[in-house]
Design an enzyme around this catalytic site. Sequence first.
Site, short mmCIF file in Angstrom:
data_model
loop_
_atom_site.label_atom_id
_atom_site.label_comp_id
_atom_site.label_asym_id
_atom_site.label_seq_id
_atom_site.Cartn_x
_atom_site.Cartn_y
_atom_site.Cartn_z
N ARG A 83 37.59 20.38 3.50
CA ARG A 83 38.12 19.73 4.70
C ARG A 83 39.12 20.69 5.36
O ARG A 83 40.12 21.06 4.75
CB ARG A 83 38.81 18.41 4.35
CG ARG A 83 39.40 17.75 5.59
CD ARG A 83 40.07 16.40 5.29
NE ARG A 83 40.64 15.89 6.54
CZ ARG A 83 41.93 15.70 6.77
NH1 ARG A 83 42.84 15.94 5.83
NH2 ARG A 83 42.35 15.26 7.94
N HIS A 129 44.47 18.60 14.12
CA HIS A 129 45.50 18.45 13.09
C HIS A 129 46.82 18.95 13.66
O HIS A 129 47.41 19.89 13.15
CB HIS A 129 45.10 19.20 11.82
CG HIS A 129 45.78 18.70 10.58
ND1 HIS A 129 45.09 18.31 9.45
CD2 HIS A 129 47.09 18.51 10.29
CE1 HIS A 129 45.93 17.92 8.51
NE2 HIS A 129 47.16 18.05 9.00
N GLU A 173 46.21 11.67 11.13
CA GLU A 173 47.51 10.99 11.01
C GLU A 173 48.23 10.76 12.33
O GLU A 173 49.29 11.34 12.59
CB GLU A 173 48.42 11.77 10.07
CG GLU A 173 47.95 11.80 8.62
CD GLU A 173 49.00 12.36 7.68
OE1 GLU A 173 50.17 12.53 8.09
OE2 GLU A 173 48.66 12.62 6.51
N ASN A 205 44.79 9.28 4.20
CA ASN A 205 45.73 10.20 3.58
C ASN A 205 46.83 9.38 2.91
O ASN A 205 47.52 8.61 3.58
CB ASN A 205 46.38 11.12 4.62
CG ASN A 205 45.40 12.10 5.23
OD1 ASN A 205 44.25 12.19 4.82
ND2 ASN A 205 45.86 12.84 6.23
N TYR A 242 49.97 9.45 -0.24
CA TYR A 242 50.76 10.21 -1.20
C TYR A 242 51.68 9.35 -2.05
O TYR A 242 51.90 9.66 -3.22
CB TYR A 242 51.61 11.27 -0.47
CG TYR A 242 50.80 12.37 0.16
CD1 TYR A 242 50.54 13.55 -0.53
CD2 TYR A 242 50.28 12.23 1.44
CE1 TYR A 242 49.78 14.57 0.04
CE2 TYR A 242 49.51 13.24 2.02
CZ TYR A 242 49.27 14.41 1.31
OH TYR A 242 48.51 15.41 1.88
N GLU A 301 43.25 13.03 2.00
CA GLU A 301 44.36 13.79 1.42
C GLU A 301 45.01 12.96 0.33
O GLU A 301 45.25 11.76 0.51
CB GLU A 301 45.43 14.14 2.46
CG GLU A 301 45.05 15.19 3.48
CD GLU A 301 46.19 15.50 4.45
OE1 GLU A 301 47.38 15.29 4.09
OE2 GLU A 301 45.89 15.92 5.58
#
Length: 502
Positions: A110, A155, A200, A340, A342, A407
């Site tokens: 990616r 991005h 995002e 994404n 985290y 991600e």
Amino acid sequence: MAVFNVCSDIIAVFLESNQKKYILILFVNGNELENLDFPEDFIIGAATAAFQVEGAWNLSGKGESLWDRYTHSKSHRIRDHSNGDIACDSYHKYKEDVRLLKQMGMDFYRFSFSWPRILPTGYANNVNKNGIKYYHELLDELEKHNIKPMVTLYHWDHPQVFQELGGWTNEVMVDLFGNYARVVFQEFGHRVKIFSTINEPASICTNGYFVGSYAPGLERRRDAEYLCNHNIIKAHARAYHIYDKEFRPQQQGKIGIVLSNVFYFSKNDYDHISDEIGFQFQFGMYAHAIFTKEGDYPAIIKKRIAENSAFEGLPSSRLPTFSKDWINYIKNTSDYLGINHYTTKLVEPAPKSNCTIYENDDGLVYSYDEQWHSTASDWIKIVPEGFLALLLKIKDEYGNLEIYITENGVSDSGTLEDNQRIKYYYSYIKSLLIAIKKHNCNIKGYTLWSLLDNFEWDRGYTEKFGLFHVDFSSPNRTRTPKKSTNWLKQIIRERKLLPIPT
């Protein structure tokens, strides 16, 4: 959502959604999954982004991006005063990067295209042949090694000239982005079968136009953030429709959007609303318009922003309004959902004040549980149960969408002995497998962030997310594998989650 310990290896998560409460039991240390194999069609890859790794910021006809301007003119806002001028030098070292992917056995890569590398002035009447050539050569190398490309159109690095028009606060970006997307589909669509439009939106709009920690570094009222949100959602839909009508019949690919989520648990057991508000303000702000039957923004968002705006004496809500035509145009404009993720936070209602009804419009205070393990990034705590809860929340909210985890990862402080990364990936991949095997979530792929240590936006090079260490003091930008690579290589080869090595 409230979380509490039931015993040493069981966590009960109470989730209230759509007036329905149900209990999820997460066995975080037990052997609840006898089969840790990945599904047959499941793919695993690694990710980067153009500005973070390519370098060559002003070579071969590339135009200036807003991140070029920001890091050059406001270097004090980057933790180590660095920039992306050279970064990992992947513009010159892309063959080596692809070899690293091959060594790992990755199914896909990616990465993102740089808008100003393809269209130096931003406009579609000036296509940079060198930029086109570079990305074709990268695709050639991936094809040579049987690695599938997963390409992000945007991005965060749009041409600086458009930032001077207001960037994402200006609706002209909708058409400009659509024109850029059309060039990409024309040039590369026959080679790329999975596109994502925008990475995002929440990070772009909140950090770039409200907090000011990301380019363009604006510290405006929420008005600018909401205009940014509004135009990005429209731009995504525009690119989707261009692909769907003009290119899909011949190219037969997929196109989606990538949304970020810091999942939220209510800090207090009796609080069954704060977690929902947190989810809607960060995730529902974008997903509701695209993935629900009714479209538009979530009702709680419209209500709170309107009430706050009225309290402040504004003649109308700070949140822009979608027309019925736009609501219908935006709905169902994604073949899949990219996520994404985290970490997780705790939320609780903000104290009442005489200045506003809802602090920051959402009316929430954010914090972390002191028992959650810390990492090299102050914003990342290790909370795998939040990852599982997120996946089940999305299924409950929007149906069983086709999902790619685009991600997931954790940073280190520069060590090659990245034992915490191994533990992080083990716990998060296990949560992913629980979502797939126990709850039938339609998750098709998992992406490790990142292939390389790279330029991490306002943190510069101080936080290292790579599977491969990059020596940024060396002109060669030497890549060195970290301990986690051997373990992950075995996982990819055997197609199953393996125990943490001792």
